[in-house]
Design a protein around this motif. Structure first.
Motif, PDB file in Angstrom:
ATOM      1  N   ARG A  12       0.766  -1.238  -0.021  1.00  0.00           N
ATOM      2  CA  ARG A  12       0.018  -0.018  -0.157  1.00  0.00           C
ATOM      3  C   ARG A  12       0.998   1.135  -0.044  1.00  0.00           C
ATOM      4  N   THR A  13       2.067   1.161   0.317  1.00  0.00           N
ATOM      5  CA  THR A  13       2.967   2.477   0.262  1.00  0.00           C
ATOM      6  C   THR A  13       3.691   2.312  -0.799  1.00  0.00           C
ATOM      7  N   ASN A  14       3.243   3.026  -1.989  1.00  0.00           N
ATOM      8  CA  ASN A  14       3.532   3.235  -3.237  1.00  0.00           C
ATOM      9  C   ASN A  14       3.279   4.520  -3.958  1.00  0.00           C
ATOM     10  N   ASN A  15       4.057   4.683  -5.064  1.00  0.00           N
ATOM     11  CA  ASN A  15       3.967   5.750  -5.848  1.00  0.00           C
ATOM     12  C   ASN A  15       3.123   5.593  -7.257  1.00  0.00           C
ATOM     13  N   PHE A  16       1.960   4.982  -7.222  1.00  0.00           N
ATOM     14  CA  PHE A  16       1.143   4.697  -8.548  1.00  0.00           C
ATOM     15  C   PHE A  16       0.500   6.113  -8.786  1.00  0.00           C
ATOM     16  N   ASP A  17       0.074   6.763  -7.748  1.00  0.00           N
ATOM     17  CA  ASP A  17      -0.667   7.995  -8.227  1.00  0.00           C
ATOM     18  C   ASP A  17      -0.040   9.077  -8.845  1.00  0.00           C
ATOM     19  N   LEU A  18       1.779   9.037  -8.684  1.00  0.00           N
ATOM     20  CA  LEU A  18       2.537   9.817  -9.319  1.00  0.00           C
ATOM     21  C   LEU A  18       2.933   9.225 -10.776  1.00  0.00           C
ATOM     22  N   LEU A  19       2.929   7.879 -10.945  1.00  0.00           N
ATOM     23  CA  LEU A  19       2.858   7.249 -12.207  1.00  0.00           C
ATOM     24  C   LEU A  19       1.733   7.691 -12.994  1.00  0.00           C
ATOM     25  N   ARG A  20       0.742   7.440 -12.580  1.00  0.00           N
ATOM     26  CA  ARG A  20      -0.430   7.830 -13.358  1.00  0.00           C
ATOM     27  C   ARG A  20      -0.437   9.338 -13.954  1.00  0.00           C
ATOM     28  N   LEU A  21      -0.082   9.966 -12.951  1.00  0.00           N
ATOM     29  CA  LEU A  21       0.005  11.616 -13.198  1.00  0.00           C
ATOM     30  C   LEU A  21       0.946  11.892 -14.297  1.00  0.00           C
ATOM     31  N   PHE A  22       2.027  11.230 -14.021  1.00  0.00           N
ATOM     32  CA  PHE A  22       3.367  11.350 -15.275  1.00  0.00           C
ATOM     33  C   PHE A  22       2.692  10.598 -16.616  1.00  0.00           C
ATOM     34  N   ALA A  23       2.112   9.453 -16.579  1.00  0.00           N
ATOM     35  CA  ALA A  23       1.696   9.007 -17.630  1.00  0.00           C
ATOM     36  C   ALA A  23       0.486   9.944 -18.361  1.00  0.00           C
ATOM     37  N   ALA A  24      -0.372  10.530 -17.494  1.00  0.00           N
ATOM     38  CA  ALA A  24      -1.463  11.411 -18.277  1.00  0.00           C
ATOM     39  C   ALA A  24      -0.821  12.789 -18.754  1.00  0.00           C
ATOM     40  N   SER A  25       0.135  13.093 -18.131  1.00  0.00           N
ATOM     41  CA  SER A  25       0.992  14.424 -18.577  1.00  0.00           C
ATOM     42  C   SER A  25       1.584  14.180 -19.823  1.00  0.00           C
ATOM     43  N   GLN A  26       2.096  12.899 -19.769  1.00  0.00           N
ATOM     44  CA  GLN A  26       3.042  12.695 -21.274  1.00  0.00           C
ATOM     45  C   GLN A  26       2.201  12.583 -22.399  1.00  0.00           C
ATOM     46  N   VAL A  27       1.128  12.085 -22.159  1.00  0.00           N
ATOM     47  CA  VAL A  27       0.186  11.760 -23.366  1.00  0.00           C
ATOM     48  C   VAL A  27      -0.443  13.182 -23.820  1.00  0.00           C
ATOM     49  N   ALA A  28      -0.769  13.988 -22.675  1.00  0.00           N
ATOM     50  CA  ALA A  28      -1.430  15.476 -23.062  1.00  0.00           C
ATOM     51  C   ALA A  28      -0.246  16.298 -23.519  1.00  0.00           C
ATOM     52  N   ILE A  29       1.054  16.192 -23.046  1.00  0.00           N
ATOM     53  CA  ILE A  29       1.918  17.164 -23.546  1.00  0.00           C
ATOM     54  C   ILE A  29       2.314  16.637 -24.898  1.00  0.00           C
ATOM     55  N   LEU A  30       2.476  15.507 -25.453  1.00  0.00           N
ATOM     56  CA  LEU A  30       2.858  15.138 -26.592  1.00  0.00           C
ATOM     57  C   LEU A  30       1.779  15.366 -27.891  1.00  0.00           C
ATOM     58  N   HIS A  31       0.432  15.212 -27.110  1.00  0.00           N
ATOM     59  CA  HIS A  31      -0.666  15.300 -27.953  1.00  0.00           C
ATOM     60  C   HIS A  31      -0.765  16.973 -28.239  1.00  0.00           C
ATOM     61  N   SER A  32      -0.506  17.868 -27.349  1.00  0.00           N
ATOM     62  CA  SER A  32      -0.733  19.160 -27.665  1.00  0.00           C
ATOM     63  C   SER A  32       0.354  19.737 -28.405  1.00  0.00           C
ATOM     64  N   LEU A  33       1.775  19.420 -28.377  1.00  0.00           N
ATOM     65  CA  LEU A  33       2.880  19.908 -29.240  1.00  0.00           C
ATOM     66  C   LEU A  33       2.549  19.520 -30.916  1.00  0.00           C
ATOM     67  N   HIS A  34       2.244  18.097 -30.882  1.00  0.00           N
ATOM     68  CA  HIS A  34       1.725  17.323 -32.196  1.00  0.00           C
ATOM     69  C   HIS A  34       0.715  17.930 -32.849  1.00  0.00           C
ATOM     70  N   ILE A  35      -0.469  18.060 -32.211  1.00  0.00           N
ATOM     71  CA  ILE A  35      -1.843  18.470 -33.065  1.00  0.00           C
ATOM     72  C   ILE A  35      -1.695  19.836 -33.090  1.00  0.00           C
ATOM     73  N   MET A  36      -1.024  20.735 -32.138  1.00  0.00           N
ATOM     74  CA  MET A  36      -1.207  22.243 -32.344  1.00  0.00           C
ATOM     75  C   MET A  36      -0.202  22.634 -33.042  1.00  0.00           C
ATOM     76  N   ASP A  37       0.831  21.774 -33.761  1.00  0.00           N
ATOM     77  CA  ASP A  37       1.704  21.859 -34.672  1.00  0.00           C
ATOM     78  C   ASP A  37       2.570  22.790 -34.233  1.00  0.00           C
ATOM     79  N   VAL A  38       3.332  22.654 -33.060  1.00  0.00           N
ATOM     80  CA  VAL A  38       4.350  23.327 -32.358  1.00  0.00           C
ATOM     81  C   VAL A  38       5.732  23.359 -32.610  1.00  0.00           C
TER      82      VAL A  38
END
Length: 367
Positions: A12-38
């Motif tokens: 129960r003592t783990n960092n899975f919340d941080l892992l999910r936050l990182f994974a979601a941010s990774q997808v969102a950042i790459l999507h924003s830069l690619h789709i918004m043609d930055v």
């Protein structure tokens, strides 16, 4: 404290919340830069290359297999299991789809199409139910051409959730013997490789597209998470606290692989997924209490994942593209919406979960 109780505390003592936050941010950042043609500088491009080596969707699938299997083992009442999954996914999903519709109509795009009330109603129902991959032709001129392209994984996750009770019953996964689970992993790994080998000219076929949004190509990633959970004590002894040693090894192999054009996207090369899985586990159980001290039990990851595309699509349709400032704005707006969604909707719904893991579940017994 007995060894069993000690193991449960370690789990129960783990960092899975941080892992999910990182994974979601990774997808969102790459999507924003690619789709918004930055366009970005060479330094930023190098940083993005490193980020690309930690694909968000495979991380989500592994973590989901790890946590959902443990959740089911701890409370296998199907009514509780189903309601807990629904409470986590659907309230925010409905809100995200509603936000997409509000932005589509507010931007004026809806009035430029020939779609009628029934067309919009069908799209809305599809997106808030179990066929999130549905996308009609009248959406092709809005944003990246899809209402919310990230939602296809919700369909896949729902299939995972349905399959967990099935495979536990059919393959008796509660037994200590691992061979059945390994066999399942190998079977679905083979399916993944077969799907990946489909020639490009056949990938526009409807059958191929349906398979891609089914559990078939992705289930082995989920099952690897189940395998790590089922063998928690062994992996914890080997990998816990060793993230800082494993990370450089992974990066060296990954950088060499990038030069060879290896795939680190959603369908990550299985060789690197085999390296990524222990790295994920190691981070989850290194730096004890890091997630607890930083997130304090708040989980914005799901919100970031499902809200970033409505924001990006609206900005793209309005012509707000080509600038890093626009991408940064999209990320700030996404984060603001995700935080609001967590505190107003998601957290309150999670309080209703009937599960021993839920700290608010007063009937829970020590496990």
């Amino acid at each position: 404290m007995g060894s069993s109780q000690s193991s449960k505390m370690l789990f129960r003592t783990n960092n899975f919340d941080l892992l999910r936050l990182f994974a979601a941010s990774q997808v969102a950042i790459l999507h924003s830069l690619h789709i918004m043609d930055v366009s970005v500088t060479s330094f930023v491009q190098s940083a993005l290359g490193l980020l690309y080596m930690f694909p968000g969707v495979p991380i989500f699938f592994f973590v989901s297999g790890f946590l959902i299997s443990k959740s089911f083992e701890s409370n296998s009442q199907l009514e509780d299991y189903a309601s807990n999954r629904i409470l986590r996914l659907f309230p925010a999903l409905i809100l995200a789809v509603t936000l997409s519709f509000i932005l589509i109509f507010a931007s004026g795009y809806a009035f430029e199409t020939d779609a009628g009330f029934v067309d919009w109603a069908m799209l809305y129902i599809a997106k808030i139910s179990v066929i999130q991959f549905y996308n009609p032709e009248f959406m092709r001129a809005y944003g990246d051409g899809v209402l919310n392209g990230s939602l296809w994984t919700i369909t896949v996750e729902l299939q995972f959730y349905v399959l967990v009770p099935v495979i536990y019953a059919a393959f008796r996964l509660r037994d200590d013997n691992n061979w059945r689970l390994i066999l399942l992993i190998l079977i679905f790994f083979g399916i993944n490789r077969a799907v990946s080998a489909v020639p490009y000219e056949l990938q526009s076929e409807i059958a191929y597209k349906l398979v891609k949004v089914s559990f078939l190509p992705w289930f082995y990633m989920f099952l690897v998470g189940v395998f790590f959970q089922r063998n928690f004590d062994r992996f914890h002894k080997i990998l816990a606290g060793r993230f800082i040693y494993l990370l450089p090894c992974y990066l060296i192999v990954g950088l060499i692989a990038v030069q060879q054009n290896a795939n680190f996207g959603n369908n990550v090369n299985p060789l690197f997924f085999a390296l990524l899985a222990p790295l994920i586990f190691s981070f989850a159980y290194s730096f004890p209490t890091l997630a607890q001290r930083t997130t304090r039990g708040n989980d914005f990851s799901y919100g970031i994942y499902i809200y970033h595309m409505p924001v990006i699509n609206c900005m793209v349709y309005l012509g707000l593209t080509g600038s890093f400032a626009f991408a940064l704005t999209a990320m700030f707006l996404t984060l603001a919406i995700a935080i609001t969604s967590w505190f107003v909707v998601e957290r309150n719904c999670l309080k209703l979960k009937n599960h021993p893991f839920n700290p608010i579940y007063k009937k829970a017994k020590a496990w």
